[in-house]
Design a protein around this motif. Sequence first.
Motif, short mmCIF file in Angstrom:
data_model
loop_
_atom_site.label_atom_id
_atom_site.label_comp_id
_atom_site.label_asym_id
_atom_site.label_seq_id
_atom_site.Cartn_x
_atom_site.Cartn_y
_atom_site.Cartn_z
N MET A 17 -94.58 -28.50 73.45
CA MET A 17 -94.71 -28.30 72.04
C MET A 17 -95.03 -26.77 72.02
N TRP A 18 -94.53 -26.35 70.64
CA TRP A 18 -94.51 -24.83 70.24
C TRP A 18 -95.79 -24.65 69.82
N GLY A 19 -96.71 -24.13 70.67
CA GLY A 19 -98.18 -23.51 70.51
C GLY A 19 -99.09 -24.55 70.62
N GLY A 20 -99.00 -25.75 71.07
CA GLY A 20 -99.83 -26.86 71.52
C GLY A 20 -100.51 -27.35 70.09
N ILE A 21 -101.59 -27.89 70.12
CA ILE A 21 -102.12 -28.68 68.88
C ILE A 21 -102.32 -27.65 67.82
N ILE A 22 -102.96 -26.63 68.51
CA ILE A 22 -103.14 -25.52 67.08
C ILE A 22 -101.85 -25.24 66.38
N GLY A 23 -100.76 -25.03 67.33
CA GLY A 23 -99.58 -24.63 66.51
C GLY A 23 -99.15 -25.79 65.60
N LEU A 24 -99.43 -27.14 66.09
CA LEU A 24 -98.85 -28.18 65.34
C LEU A 24 -99.72 -28.04 64.03
N ILE A 25 -101.09 -28.05 63.85
CA ILE A 25 -101.80 -28.02 62.97
C ILE A 25 -101.32 -26.77 61.84
N ILE A 26 -101.14 -25.81 62.33
CA ILE A 26 -100.45 -24.63 61.50
C ILE A 26 -99.05 -24.96 60.93
N GLN A 27 -98.45 -25.46 61.60
CA GLN A 27 -97.05 -26.10 61.13
C GLN A 27 -97.21 -26.84 60.04
N LEU A 28 -98.20 -28.02 60.27
CA LEU A 28 -98.59 -29.13 59.13
C LEU A 28 -98.75 -28.45 58.05
N ILE A 29 -99.90 -27.67 58.17
CA ILE A 29 -100.66 -26.97 56.83
C ILE A 29 -99.50 -26.32 56.19
N SER A 30 -98.75 -25.40 56.79
CA SER A 30 -98.04 -24.53 56.21
C SER A 30 -96.71 -25.30 55.55
N GLY A 31 -96.61 -26.54 56.16
CA GLY A 31 -95.34 -27.38 55.66
C GLY A 31 -95.80 -27.93 54.35
N ALA A 32 -97.06 -28.28 54.12
CA ALA A 32 -97.65 -29.06 53.11
C ALA A 32 -97.72 -27.82 51.88
N VAL A 33 -98.03 -26.63 52.06
CA VAL A 33 -97.98 -25.68 51.39
C VAL A 33 -96.57 -25.35 50.92
N GLY A 34 -95.72 -25.24 51.90
CA GLY A 34 -94.10 -25.22 51.45
C GLY A 34 -93.68 -26.17 50.45
N GLY A 35 -93.87 -27.38 50.86
CA GLY A 35 -93.50 -28.24 49.76
C GLY A 35 -94.05 -28.33 48.40
N ASN A 36 -95.25 -27.80 48.42
CA ASN A 36 -95.95 -27.73 47.14
C ASN A 36 -95.34 -26.52 46.39
N ILE A 37 -95.12 -25.57 46.92
CA ILE A 37 -94.55 -24.28 46.41
C ILE A 37 -93.00 -24.66 45.87
N ALA A 38 -92.36 -25.43 46.69
CA ALA A 38 -90.87 -25.74 46.37
C ALA A 38 -90.76 -26.77 45.25
N GLY A 39 -91.72 -27.52 45.12
CA GLY A 39 -92.01 -28.58 43.95
C GLY A 39 -92.31 -27.87 42.70
N SER A 40 -93.18 -26.67 42.81
CA SER A 40 -93.54 -25.97 41.57
C SER A 40 -92.33 -25.26 41.22
N ALA A 41 -91.80 -24.64 42.34
CA ALA A 41 -90.46 -23.73 42.17
C ALA A 41 -89.24 -24.56 41.31
N MET A 42 -89.06 -25.85 41.83
CA MET A 42 -88.01 -26.54 41.31
C MET A 42 -88.38 -27.72 40.69
N LYS A 43 -88.99 -27.97 39.59
CA LYS A 43 -89.71 -29.11 38.95
C LYS A 43 -88.94 -30.35 38.71
N GLN A 44 -87.65 -30.05 38.54
CA GLN A 44 -86.82 -31.29 38.66
C GLN A 44 -86.62 -32.13 40.04
N TYR A 45 -87.23 -31.49 41.17
CA TYR A 45 -87.12 -32.14 42.34
C TYR A 45 -88.68 -32.51 42.68
N SER A 46 -89.55 -32.32 41.93
CA SER A 46 -91.05 -32.49 42.26
C SER A 46 -91.25 -33.80 42.62
#
Length: 105
Positions: free
Chosen positions: A1-30
């Motif tokens: 895995m790319w960076g072990g469990i710590i890397g996976l946690i970083i990826q999941l948290i940043s994914g959730a943040v990225g999903g919310n940023i994209a949802g607020s930027a493009m409200k029609q797809y939120s």
Amino acid sequence: MWGGIIGLIIQLISGAVGGNIAGSAMKQYSLGTVGNSIAGLIGGGVGAQIIGALVGGGTGTDLAGGGGLDIGAIVGQIASGGVGGGVLMVIVGLIKQAMGGGKVA
């Protein structure tokens, strides 16, 4: 895995943040805060693994002296997790809209 469990946690948290940023930027797809977070979590984990495999991101142990992640790997995981989360959230929003979910905005 790319960076072990710590890397996976970083990826999941940043994914959730990225999903919310994209949802607020493009409200029609939120999908709402919870929906954006869930789609972002999944997209962050999967997208970061795909991007990591494509660019050859290893575990980071060769540069970090065997003790963990280096700063480049962490930044890469944050960026790829955020992008993966945002992209999957938009894809799910498009599918929901095409299936008659209606526009939020």
